[in-house]
Motif scaffolding. Structure first.
Motif, PDB file in Angstrom:
ATOM      1  N   SER A 170       0.811  -1.215   0.000  1.00  0.00           N
ATOM      2  CA  SER A 170       0.000   0.000   0.000  1.00  0.00           C
ATOM      3  C   SER A 170       0.846   1.267   0.000  1.00  0.00           C
ATOM      4  O   SER A 170       0.321   2.370   0.143  1.00  0.00           O
ATOM      5  N   ASP A 175      -2.013   1.396  -3.948  1.00  0.00           N
ATOM      6  CA  ASP A 175      -3.317   0.810  -3.645  1.00  0.00           C
ATOM      7  C   ASP A 175      -4.470   1.700  -4.101  1.00  0.00           C
ATOM      8  O   ASP A 175      -5.535   1.220  -4.478  1.00  0.00           O
ATOM      9  N   LYS A 180      -6.714  -1.914  -3.069  1.00  0.00           N
ATOM     10  CA  LYS A 180      -6.049  -2.411  -1.861  1.00  0.00           C
ATOM     11  C   LYS A 180      -5.773  -3.907  -1.919  1.00  0.00           C
ATOM     12  O   LYS A 180      -4.818  -4.400  -1.319  1.00  0.00           O
ATOM     13  N   ASN A 181      -6.600  -4.626  -2.623  1.00  0.00           N
ATOM     14  CA  ASN A 181      -6.420  -6.072  -2.746  1.00  0.00           C
ATOM     15  C   ASN A 181      -6.161  -6.459  -4.192  1.00  0.00           C
ATOM     16  O   ASN A 181      -6.703  -7.447  -4.696  1.00  0.00           O
TER      17      ASN A 181
END
Length: 263
Positions: A170, A175, A180-181
């Motif tokens: 991040s 991110d 973020k994922n």
């Protein structure tokens, strides 16, 4: 092109000494959330009719279009090497990429479709001798744009580049741009260390370097090993130094010398 403001022969006083910048261009792009400012330096005594080589120099994370001039004195580099020197703004943390999440953060589209085309039209460089390089975030951005647009650049460069986005997590706003994922597949698709495979089996070459005390030293070594495995014609310079202006002032001269040999 619409919505472009040009300020010609502007004296900029953002350094302890004054630098004479010939052009400051402000782009209002449909691809970006705010205007992008770009400095252009012509070599002293040269004109657009000379069809000069040209180099784009991209700044690092949290920097601005003024960063490279503060480090290297862009006018002196233009004069010494005979290059048109172009310093775009990376808008703090754009990473010079097309975000799949943010509609107004499509930096590579802006760069190629608007800025690049406008610079070519205004300054009429030799289109066989166009180069791109950058530092840190800009190092990744320069090689990414080079690898995605091989028809437009003779070569690219990176100094202290964050060439593997998979390792950043991040940090540095990655991110925000990619999620973020973000999946490994998505991070791979944007990382230089994966996209460099496009050069396998070609005679295209580029240059990159990193200081031995730099936080990105390991990933740059890994990029070098991958280039060796794929027999990609990359020049890698590993030398003492950290992630700082003193290092970049030294390394950019090495890169300019490299580009000069390709003309």
């Amino acid at each position: 092109m619409k919505n472009i403001k040009i300020l010609i022969f502007v004296v900029l006083a953002y350094l302890p000494f004054q630098i004479f910048a010939q052009d400051l261009i402000v782009y209002n792009s449909k691809y970006l959330s705010k205007p992008d400012s770009t400095l252009v330096f012509m070599p002293k005594g040269k004109s657009k009719a000379d069809q000069l080589p040209l180099v784009f120099m991209l700044h690092g994370y949290s920097g601005t279009y003024k960063q490279w001039d503060a480090i290297s004195n862009a006018q002196n580099y233009a004069n010494e090497y005979g290059f048109i020197v172009v310093l775009p703004d990376g808008l703090y943390n754009s990473w010079y990429l097309n975000s799949p999440l943010l509609e107004k953060s499509q930096y590579e589209k802006f760069f190629i479709e608007e800025l690049f085309q406008d610079i070519i039209a205004k300054y009429t460089p030799n289109q066989n001798n166009i180069f791109i390089t950058g530092l840190s975030m800009g190092g990744h951005g320069a090689l990414s744009i080079f690898l995605n647009n091989l028809d437009k650049f003779k070569s690219g460069g990176s100094t202290s580049g964050a060439v593997d986005l998979r390792t950043l997590g991040s940090k540095y706003g990655i991110d925000v741009l990619l999620g973020k994922n973000a999946s490994e597949e998505l991070l791979n698709s944007f990382s230089v260390i994966e996209n460099v495979k496009k050069l396998a089996g070609t005679d295209r070459t580029f240059i990159f370097d990193c200081g031995t005390e730099d936080q990105f030293y390991k990933m740059n070594n890994e990029l070098k090993m991958l280039c060796d495995q794929l027999k990609i014609k990359a020049t890698y310079i590993s030398q003492p130094g950290g992630h700082n202006r003193a290092y970049w002032a030294k390394s950019i001269r090495q890169q300019m010398n490299f580009f000069k040999t390709l003309i």
